[in-house]
Design a protein around this motif. Sequence first.
Motif, PDB file in Angstrom:
ATOM      1  N   GLN A  16     -52.696 -13.821 117.360  1.00 15.90           N
ATOM      2  CA  GLN A  16     -53.505 -13.057 118.018  1.00 15.90           C
ATOM      3  C   GLN A  16     -54.102 -14.410 119.158  1.00 15.90           C
ATOM      4  OE1 GLN A  16     -54.809  -9.841 117.594  1.00 15.90           O
ATOM      5  NE2 GLN A  16     -53.031  -9.669 116.263  1.00 15.90           N
ATOM      6  N   GLY A  17     -53.538 -15.526 118.791  1.00 14.07           N
ATOM      7  CA  GLY A  17     -54.523 -16.537 119.817  1.00 14.07           C
ATOM      8  C   GLY A  17     -55.312 -16.622 120.155  1.00 14.07           C
ATOM      9  N   TYR A  18     -56.122 -16.878 118.258  1.00  9.66           N
ATOM     10  CA  TYR A  18     -57.292 -17.416 117.642  1.00  9.66           C
ATOM     11  C   TYR A  18     -56.731 -18.928 117.779  1.00  9.66           C
ATOM     12  CZ  TYR A  18     -58.979 -12.646 117.423  1.00  9.66           C
ATOM     13  OH  TYR A  18     -59.737 -11.053 117.779  1.00  9.66           O
ATOM     14  N   ILE A  19     -56.517 -18.989 116.995  1.00  7.58           N
ATOM     15  CA  ILE A  19     -56.200 -20.873 116.778  1.00  7.58           C
ATOM     16  C   ILE A  19     -54.588 -20.914 116.875  1.00  7.58           C
ATOM     17  CG2 ILE A  19     -55.064 -19.751 114.475  1.00  7.58           C
ATOM     18  CD1 ILE A  19     -56.835 -22.487 113.630  1.00  7.58           C
ATOM     19  N   ARG A  20     -54.064 -22.505 117.033  1.00  7.98           N
ATOM     20  CA  ARG A  20     -53.013 -22.432 117.528  1.00  7.98           C
ATOM     21  C   ARG A  20     -52.387 -23.111 116.088  1.00  7.98           C
ATOM     22  NH1 ARG A  20     -55.066 -26.057 120.989  1.00  7.98           N
ATOM     23  NH2 ARG A  20     -55.703 -27.905 119.843  1.00  7.98           N
ATOM     24  N   GLN A  21     -50.797 -23.172 115.952  1.00 10.64           N
ATOM     25  CA  GLN A  21     -50.032 -23.168 114.681  1.00 10.64           C
ATOM     26  C   GLN A  21     -50.529 -24.560 113.828  1.00 10.64           C
ATOM     27  OE1 GLN A  21     -47.784 -21.075 113.332  1.00 10.64           O
ATOM     28  NE2 GLN A  21     -48.108 -22.308 111.467  1.00 10.64           N
ATOM     29  N   GLN A  22     -50.553 -25.955 114.859  1.00 13.37           N
ATOM     30  CA  GLN A  22     -50.785 -27.366 114.448  1.00 13.37           C
ATOM     31  C   GLN A  22     -52.562 -27.123 113.776  1.00 13.37           C
ATOM     32  OE1 GLN A  22     -50.427 -30.015 116.882  1.00 13.37           O
ATOM     33  NE2 GLN A  22     -52.010 -31.983 115.688  1.00 13.37           N
ATOM     34  N   GLU A  23     -53.288 -26.034 114.233  1.00 12.46           N
ATOM     35  CA  GLU A  23     -54.282 -25.943 113.423  1.00 12.46           C
ATOM     36  C   GLU A  23     -54.303 -25.457 112.044  1.00 12.46           C
ATOM     37  OE1 GLU A  23     -57.634 -26.402 117.727  1.00 12.46           O
ATOM     38  OE2 GLU A  23     -56.517 -24.787 116.908  1.00 12.46           O
ATOM     39  N   ALA A  24     -53.892 -23.961 112.326  1.00 15.03           N
ATOM     40  CA  ALA A  24     -53.713 -23.238 110.870  1.00 15.03           C
ATOM     41  C   ALA A  24     -53.118 -24.266 110.046  1.00 15.03           C
ATOM     42  CB  ALA A  24     -53.255 -22.200 111.256  1.00 15.03           C
ATOM     43  N   ASP A  25     -52.409 -25.406 110.462  1.00 17.75           N
ATOM     44  CA  ASP A  25     -51.793 -25.514 109.335  1.00 17.75           C
ATOM     45  C   ASP A  25     -53.014 -26.669 108.309  1.00 17.75           C
ATOM     46  OD1 ASP A  25     -48.718 -24.514 109.792  1.00 17.75           O
ATOM     47  OD2 ASP A  25     -48.155 -25.909 110.593  1.00 17.75           O
ATOM     48  N   GLN A  26     -52.891 -27.790 109.516  1.00 17.03           N
ATOM     49  CA  GLN A  26     -54.360 -28.020 109.507  1.00 17.03           C
ATOM     50  C   GLN A  26     -55.388 -28.322 108.075  1.00 17.03           C
ATOM     51  OE1 GLN A  26     -55.924 -30.171 112.341  1.00 17.03           O
ATOM     52  NE2 GLN A  26     -54.251 -31.626 113.267  1.00 17.03           N
ATOM     53  N   ALA A  27     -55.679 -26.768 108.128  1.00 19.12           N
ATOM     54  CA  ALA A  27     -57.080 -25.177 107.726  1.00 19.12           C
ATOM     55  C   ALA A  27     -56.072 -25.778 106.085  1.00 19.12           C
ATOM     56  CB  ALA A  27     -57.072 -24.300 108.382  1.00 19.12           C
ATOM     57  N   LEU A  28     -55.103 -24.712 106.111  1.00 16.15           N
ATOM     58  CA  LEU A  28     -54.589 -24.347 105.126  1.00 16.15           C
ATOM     59  C   LEU A  28     -54.532 -25.980 104.689  1.00 16.15           C
ATOM     60  CD1 LEU A  28     -51.400 -22.362 106.331  1.00 16.15           C
ATOM     61  CD2 LEU A  28     -52.980 -21.430 105.117  1.00 16.15           C
ATOM     62  N   ALA A  29     -53.736 -26.396 104.816  1.00 17.16           N
ATOM     63  CA  ALA A  29     -53.901 -28.069 104.036  1.00 17.16           C
ATOM     64  C   ALA A  29     -54.526 -28.320 103.186  1.00 17.16           C
ATOM     65  CB  ALA A  29     -53.240 -29.289 104.753  1.00 17.16           C
ATOM     66  N   GLU A  30     -56.275 -28.464 103.662  1.00 16.07           N
ATOM     67  CA  GLU A  30     -57.163 -28.470 103.400  1.00 16.07           C
ATOM     68  C   GLU A  30     -57.600 -27.370 102.707  1.00 16.07           C
ATOM     69  OE1 GLU A  30     -61.719 -29.088 104.667  1.00 16.07           O
ATOM     70  OE2 GLU A  30     -60.123 -29.393 106.537  1.00 16.07           O
ATOM     71  N   PHE A  31     -57.800 -25.930 102.459  1.00 10.36           N
ATOM     72  CA  PHE A  31     -58.069 -24.801 101.803  1.00 10.36           C
ATOM     73  C   PHE A  31     -57.146 -25.554 100.528  1.00 10.36           C
ATOM     74  CE2 PHE A  31     -56.097 -20.735 100.403  1.00 10.36           C
ATOM     75  CZ  PHE A  31     -58.063 -20.590  99.803  1.00 10.36           C
ATOM     76  N   GLU A  32     -55.696 -24.962 100.516  1.00  8.45           N
ATOM     77  CA  GLU A  32     -54.856 -25.474  99.203  1.00  8.45           C
ATOM     78  C   GLU A  32     -56.106 -26.930  98.757  1.00  8.45           C
ATOM     79  OE1 GLU A  32     -50.760 -25.287 100.656  1.00  8.45           O
ATOM     80  OE2 GLU A  32     -51.235 -23.062 100.672  1.00  8.45           O
ATOM     81  N   ALA A  33     -56.294 -27.545  99.442  1.00 11.58           N
ATOM     82  CA  ALA A  33     -56.313 -29.313  98.316  1.00 11.58           C
ATOM     83  C   ALA A  33     -58.169 -28.547  97.847  1.00 11.58           C
ATOM     84  CB  ALA A  33     -56.149 -30.218  99.457  1.00 11.58           C
ATOM     85  N   GLY A  34     -58.953 -27.759  98.764  1.00 13.79           N
ATOM     86  CA  GLY A  34     -60.219 -27.929  98.208  1.00 13.79           C
ATOM     87  C   GLY A  34     -60.492 -26.648  97.417  1.00 13.79           C
ATOM     88  N   GLY A  35     -59.735 -25.369  97.649  1.00 13.67           N
ATOM     89  CA  GLY A  35     -59.988 -24.701  97.422  1.00 13.67           C
ATOM     90  C   GLY A  35     -61.240 -24.047  97.500  1.00 13.67           C
ATOM     91  N   HIS A  36     -61.505 -23.942  99.389  1.00 18.29           N
ATOM     92  CA  HIS A  36     -62.577 -23.345  99.941  1.00 18.29           C
ATOM     93  C   HIS A  36     -62.483 -21.550  99.562  1.00 18.29           C
ATOM     94  CE1 HIS A  36     -64.354 -26.712 101.384  1.00 18.29           C
ATOM     95  NE2 HIS A  36     -63.077 -26.806 102.009  1.00 18.29           N
ATOM     96  N   ILE A  37     -63.638 -20.908  99.528  1.00 17.89           N
ATOM     97  CA  ILE A  37     -63.870 -19.324  99.324  1.00 17.89           C
ATOM     98  C   ILE A  37     -62.872 -18.923 100.850  1.00 17.89           C
ATOM     99  CG2 ILE A  37     -64.416 -17.357  98.916  1.00 17.89           C
ATOM    100  CD1 ILE A  37     -65.923 -18.735  97.146  1.00 17.89           C
TER     101      ILE A  37
END
Length: 573
Positions: A16-37
């Motif tokens: 949708q163009g809301y976020i770049r792929q690099q930012e998505a990868d960084q957020a996914l890594a933090e989500f998978e590490a920290g278990g954010h809801i």
Amino acid sequence: MTQQQARQLAAWMVKQGYIRQQEADQALAEFEAGGHIQLSHIMLQKGAITPQVHGRVLQKITQAPFVDLEKVRPDPDVIGRISAKVARECRAVPLRHDGAQLVVAFADPSDAEALRRVSADVGEPVQAAVADEARLAEDLRQHFSGAGAAPSSMDTAADTEAFQFTEAELEAMAQDDVTRVQEIVDQGPTVLLVNMMLMRSIAAGASDIHIEPYEDGTIIRFRVDGTLYDWRNIDSRAHTHMVSRIKILAGLDTTERFVPQDGRFNAEELVRRDIDLRVSTLPTSQGEKVVMRLLDKTGARRPLSDLGMTPEQLIAFERMIRRPWGMVILTGPTGSGKTTTLYAGLERIRTVQKNIMTIEDPVEYQLDRVVQVQINERQGRTFPAVLRSSLRQDPDIIMVGEMRDEETAELGVRAALTGHLVLTTLHTNDAAGAIPRLVDMNVEPYLVASSVHGVVAQRLVRRICKSCAQPYEPPHELIVWANLHEEDMEDWRLLIGEGCEKCNQTGYLGRVAIYEMMPISDSIREMAVENAGSTEIRRQAEQEGMELLRDQAQRLVADGTTTLDEMVAATAL
């Protein structure tokens, strides 16, 4: 949100163009590490997306509307509808009532358990909205923590002060001035008390509410799954006016306190649930006791297959009720679910080609395309009078709520012999006892033998709460009392509920019916003509394959559905 769902959401946001792929990868890594809801909340904190984009993302996740809590403030009138504990644990803030349901902002509306808990706490279904987690946390701190927390209307039911009865109001109530009844009951505390009582009873799944006056206070109790437990104890001086409020709702005479009264009302305007309440008042030495029966109009819609019958019992029962004529009798004590079974049977055989009539006291549930008659003895609408008139209305099927007297029993039997299917109930301990009971009501044995096609006995046993079920070893005394031997129970999966918040610390949640199905064979007809006793009839039915109530209860204990205590209570020998 699972990791797979998070990756799918991230891919959608990139597309949708809301976020770049690099930012998505960084957020996914933090989500998978920290278990954010919320993955999107991580992106918002990092500044990768704006609050406006965050709102659109949350709408995508939950299909719930996004609410900006910076602009939309909670209505003070609804803040108190939810307890502080539930609000904090479910991260939910009530916003407003839109006239149909309560709108509640959630940090995570995809959490089904949170929605269920909030709905149960407020006593009605809720409309979920989604809000920014950080902003919602500020509202939770403001309204539901510390001294500044808004009092929950559920929590405020804890004692008299919580309902804001002042000493002056209690003194005025104690004066018992009937000319001030309407004025006092319209005051907020009395209305709040009654409304909260109704909401909490509905949320708890209660079938009855008992309001019992005693010298040192009034106890309000709920019957849940057949068992009474205390809900609140209120000041005895408030009792009369709380009862008057209920009388006004039920259309009863508020000035008459020394004669029993009966009425009913619908609670939809009060708690936004289509619940009928049957009200009965009884004068006692300490004041009027009130019992209210809650009748959920959806309760009669349960299909036969959900009631607890085994496949063999279901086939046998359908054969009974699909006969074009004859009588089918349900037996059991009050509160054993006979009416629910009768309604489920009517639903199964109801067609537009048949004229179906019911004669009830009272009419508990409304059924489509079924003519239902309410008994009113004061107006001459007795069971015999209505049944006699009903036979002139060209019925195919007649449901008679209860065979209470000789005349009703004889009319019902004769109706069954003249081409009508009659469904009815009797109060006997087992299926075999119904035949001698009709004979005791002066119905000729040969008429009983010719008209009755089947008898069904039933009981209700409580289900073990799955949330707190634990294995256990029953005491030897209970095994002896149940007339069992330990070697009989070697393969049984014995469980017991330890008690939790979900089951109100009872260890049980819900009930299931057990049945004793006795089709009337030629052998049993011959025994009925010979005026045989219930013991002989039961022995013959067992030889023909009838399972006893105890047999079905034993299976439910063996597979961990209910407890040995419940089996003994329902089928004590």
